[in-house]
Design a protein around this motif. Structure first.
Motif, short mmCIF file in Angstrom:
data_model
loop_
_atom_site.label_atom_id
_atom_site.label_comp_id
_atom_site.label_asym_id
_atom_site.label_seq_id
_atom_site.Cartn_x
_atom_site.Cartn_y
_atom_site.Cartn_z
N GLY A 77 19.34 -53.41 -22.08
CA GLY A 77 19.87 -54.70 -22.51
C GLY A 77 20.81 -55.37 -21.54
N THR A 78 21.32 -56.50 -21.98
CA THR A 78 22.31 -57.25 -21.23
C THR A 78 23.56 -57.35 -22.09
N SER A 104 13.22 -55.41 -14.85
CA SER A 104 14.61 -55.48 -15.30
C SER A 104 15.14 -56.91 -15.23
N ILE A 105 14.79 -57.61 -14.17
CA ILE A 105 15.24 -59.01 -14.05
C ILE A 105 14.62 -59.85 -15.17
N ARG A 106 13.36 -59.56 -15.48
CA ARG A 106 12.70 -60.33 -16.53
C ARG A 106 13.34 -60.04 -17.89
N SER A 107 13.69 -58.79 -18.16
CA SER A 107 14.33 -58.55 -19.47
C SER A 107 15.74 -59.13 -19.51
N CYS A 123 19.05 -63.33 -21.89
CA CYS A 123 19.92 -64.51 -21.72
C CYS A 123 19.38 -65.72 -22.49
N PHE A 124 18.07 -65.98 -22.37
CA PHE A 124 17.49 -67.11 -23.11
C PHE A 124 17.62 -66.86 -24.62
N LEU A 136 25.74 -55.96 -26.69
CA LEU A 136 24.58 -55.61 -25.88
C LEU A 136 23.33 -56.13 -26.60
N VAL A 137 22.61 -57.06 -25.94
CA VAL A 137 21.39 -57.61 -26.54
C VAL A 137 20.20 -57.06 -25.78
N SER A 138 19.34 -56.34 -26.47
CA SER A 138 18.17 -55.77 -25.81
C SER A 138 17.01 -56.75 -25.94
N PRO A 139 16.15 -56.83 -24.92
CA PRO A 139 15.01 -57.75 -25.01
C PRO A 139 14.03 -57.34 -26.11
#
Ligand code: NAP
Ligand code: MG
Length: 405
Positions: free
Chosen positions: A106-107, A188-191, A196-197, A295-298
């Protein structure tokens, strides 16, 4: 006493260490459990338990979040050499946050908790500034060489299928120096982009993204390209409909604009930029304890926590029998954030309404001048400001909450 609010599905509760562990128990006992019919899947991520279970407990907790989709985590010790001695550890266990993030992919998003009587150091900031940090790769997972003398520093990629290696000379060294290699992966960049979106859409705020793609024409340019692709393919229509914007600019331009902006956007940052800028943001808003973190996971999992650590210095005072004035706001908002997400997923608005009442009660407590020591230093001067102890602060919030029920 009114009837307890029922929370339909369990949440994952991850206990932690030191002063935050003490406050965790207090806020549960005083603010949440008396009013909620709530089941939690409890995982003790305190260092002692992690050591006993060879850190299995952290992995189990992450899997529980995948099952229930939402969790709330207390701050935990990331052991260093001193901690190995202090706790008699079998080894220097990894950071639980890193382990959980590795599993959920996640981010981490952070945003300040704003109150009327504490003003950000940047006068123009009126709305909370959210930061999303890509916590994967780059300089945090680098390889470095201290170059002893003349020679060639090279970058080499060797394909596994036996194809020709790709080589680039970084520097022909004539004298000693240093050289570094870093990486990231497209997935990883895509997730990161997806998270973020998703977060910007969830919060209905603009998304800013910044890198240095004018200098880093392949590495940073790839970040920009993937964000653009994701936006065009999956978010453009949704963003337009919601009246929010996706905006790309160079990192230095972003810094300059952020300082003059009103806030109220999500600023997506690469790993290092996010590390530095989130600390800047926290201190510009007064206190680490006035900052939420999620933490938001894709894949649609959410883990709420405080942005600060275990407040070790206060804990030692507490152990010595002294009273502390430690701020529980970030922990309280981690719980309310988790409950609001649970309510959204369960379709139980009454749970979200209760969480908002706790948040309002907490904000009103500070706005009425009752605050912990960290806030006394940054709040507007006012004769009615009163520094209270850790537990008294929570009791005051409870009194305010009772008036709302
Ligand atoms: P910290 O716990 O964030 O505390 C640093 C200082 O910030 C404190 O000494 C205190 O300042 C102030 N502070 C932080 N939170 C506060 C609060 N809620 N109320 C009042 N003041 C607060 O960082 P640390 O002391 O460097 O780290 C302690 C442990 O936390 C370490 O073992 C580290 O591994 C761990 N850690 C965990 C996480 C996490 O789990 N997410 C994150 C960071 C660090 P004063 O002492 O001046 O009052
Ligand atoms: Mg940092």
């Amino acid at each position: 006493m009114t009837e307890k609010v029922k929370v339909k599905t369990p949440i994952v509760e991850m206990d932690g260490d030191e002063m935050t562990r003490i406050m965790w128990q207090m806020i549960k006992d005083k603010l949440f459990l008396p009013y909620l019919d709530l089941k939690t899947e409890y995982y003790d991520l305190g260092l002692k338990k992690r050591n006993e279970t060879d850190d299995r407990i952290t992995i189990d907790a992450a899997h529980a979040i995948m099952k229930y989709r939402v969790g709330v985590k207390c701050a935990t010790i990331t052991p260093n050499a001193d901690r190995v001695e202090e706790y008699g550890l079998k080894k220097q266990w990894n950071s639980p946050n890193g382990t959980i993030r590795g599993i959920l992919d996640g981010t981490v998003f952070r945003a300040p908790i704003l109150v009327k009587n504490i003003h950000p150091f940047v006068k123009t900031w009126k709305r909370p500034m959210h930061i999303g940090r890509h916590a994967c790769g780059d300089v945090y997972e680098n390889q470095e060489i201290k170059v002893p003398g003349p020679g060639t520093g090279e970058l080499v990629f060797t394909p596994r299928d036996g194809g020709e290696p790709i080589r680039k000379v970084i520097k022909e060294f004539e004298s000693p120096g240093i050289v570094q290699g870093i990486y990231n992966t497209a997935s990883s960049i895509r997730s990161f982009a997806t998270s973020c979106f998703t977060y910007a859409m969830d919060q209905k705020i603009d998304l800013w993204f910044s890198t240095k793609d004018t200098v880093s024409k392949i590495y940073d340019a790839e970040f920009r390209k993937i964000f653009d692709e994701e936006y065009e393919a999956n978010w453009k229509d949704k963003f337009e409909e919601a009246g929010i914007e996706y905006f790309y600019t160079l990192i230095d331009d972003a810094v300059a604009r952020i300082i003059k902006s009103e806030g109220g956007m999500l600023w997506a940052c690469k790993n290092y930029d996010g590390d530095v800028m989130s600390d800047m943001l926290a201190s510009a808003n007064g206190s680490l304890a006035m900052m939420t973190s999620v933490l938001v996971s894709p894949h649609g999992y959410f883990e709420y926590e405080a942005a600060h650590g275990t407040v070790q210095r206060h804990y030692y005072k507490h152990l010595a029998g002294e009273k502390t004035s430690t701020n529980s706001m970030a922990l309280i908002f981690a719980w309310t954030g988790c409950l609001k997400k649970r309510a959204e997923l369960d379709g139980t608005p009454e749970v979200a309404e209760f969480a908002r009442k706790i948040e309002d009660a907490a904000l009103e407590t500070i706005e009425s001048g009752i605050m912990t020591g960290d806030l006394m230093l940054v709040a507007d001067p006012d004769p009615k400001n009163r520094r209270v102890y850790t537990e008294d602060f929570i009791d005051c919030i409870r009194q305010n909450l009772e008036k709302k029920l």
